[in-house]
Design a protein around this motif. Structure first.
Motif: not given
Length: 334
Positions: A122-135
């Motif tokens: 439920e809580i919005p999450i923003v990720g960073t320093a991540i190479t491939d979110f889908a993989e």
């Protein structure tokens, strides 16, 4: 672990101390209670920041994120937490953020994002320093995330980095690929490096490890076996880059690495994105979610452009390894 809530003005001075923070306990309810576009009754957004570990690239992402919030002029409190590269600690911190019902979570590093996603839908999450979110299984697709998580990718120009290796070490025949098996994004970059090395006609071998305790032994194993080392934007390697570079330089083995901060910590050279810019991009996305009601499910993963990359080299490492930096076109020298 003592939890620290940091106002926007006090963050930068606290980053160095964040690595020593730990959580004393975790509540059992991890369903999450935050919602996009909301703020506490005081009008101040509560943001949980989970950083996987402390090293220069992730620190820079953190600083860039906060700078974007400041530039947007919003009122917020950032609860800065560092997991010290422990997955169990990531899980505990993420669960606490979810139980507290913060308005948004910033997850710096893939394991941090995975823990946050497991803690709340439920809580919005923003990720960073991540190479491939889908993989990495964080989103349905990089173009249409489909859930409560989006962010900015640190996908680096791996093929260009391998080209840089061949330029600086023209006689190289065998390349060691150094990475931690616990980091799925490192595996993705290693596969890309292998393809580029195959195209260049160079031999290569993986030198992997599962924990920091194994790293030094693995680096020493490469001595006498490889002509150069390639290390992607691997958080475990980056955190110990000075140690890696010391061993490699002593053996005369150049290290081509995934990002600029790894060069600053002793790597020979890189063609790198800027992690502060990467974090700033994530901060801009967070502002859209908090103040405009943007939905992470429909916010594509964002990337830095090729023109945002920097060619950077370490003179001391180059000298130790007999690398001629004059063959490069106007690199930044550290």
């Amino acid at each position: 672990m003592e939890r620290t809530t940091i106002s926007r003005r006090g963050l930068i001075a606290s980053l160095a101390a964040a690595g020593s923070l730990s959580l004393a306990a975790c509540a059992n309810d991890t369903s999450g209670g935050g919602s996009a576009g909301s703020a506490s009754s005081s009008g101040t957004y509560r943001i949980g920041v989970l950083q996987l570990t402390q090293h220069a690239a992730l620190d820079a992402s953190n600083e860039g994120f906060i700078a974007a919030l400041d530039d947007a002029g919003i009122s917020y409190e950032a609860d800065q937490q560092n997991a010290n590269n422990e997955q169990s600690t990531c899980t505990t911190i993420a669960s606490t953020f979810a139980n507290d019902g913060v308005d948004l979570i910033l997850a710096i590093g893939t394991p941090a994002a995975q823990a946050c996603l497991n803690a709340t839908t439920e809580i919005p999450i923003v990720g960073t320093a991540i190479t491939d979110f889908a993989e990495s299984g964080l989103v349905e697709s990089n173009d249409a995330p489909g859930g409560n998580l989006t962010g900015s990718s640190d996908m680096t120009p791996v093929a260009d980095q391998i080209s840089l290796l061949t330029q600086l070490v023209p006689d190289a025949a065998q390349v060691g690929l150094l990475y931690c098996t616990a980091e799925s994004n490192s595996e993705i970059q290693i596969q890309m490096a292998e393809e580029a090395l195959d195209d260049a006609g160079l031999g290569h071998e993986r030198y992997s490890f599962s924990s920091t305790n194994e790293l030094q032994t693995v680096v020493e194993t490469m001595v006498g076996q490889v002509d150069a080392v390639y290390a992607p934007t691997d958080n475990t390697v980056a955190a110990a880059m000075a140690q890696v570079a010391s061993t490699a330089d002593a053996a005369g083995i150049p290290t081509i690495v995934g990002c600029d901060t790894m060069v600053e910590d002793g790597g020979t050279a890189s063609y790198s994105i800027n992690y502060r810019d990467l974090g700033y991009r994530a901060g801009e996305m967070a502002v859209q979610i908090l103040t405009e009601g943007a939905d992470p499910a429909t916010m594509p993963i964002e990337y830095l452009e090729a023109e945002d990359c920097t060619l950077i080299a370490n003179q001391a490492s180059a000298d130790a390894c007999g690398v001629d930096l004059s063959v490069l076109d106007a690199p930044e020298i550290v």
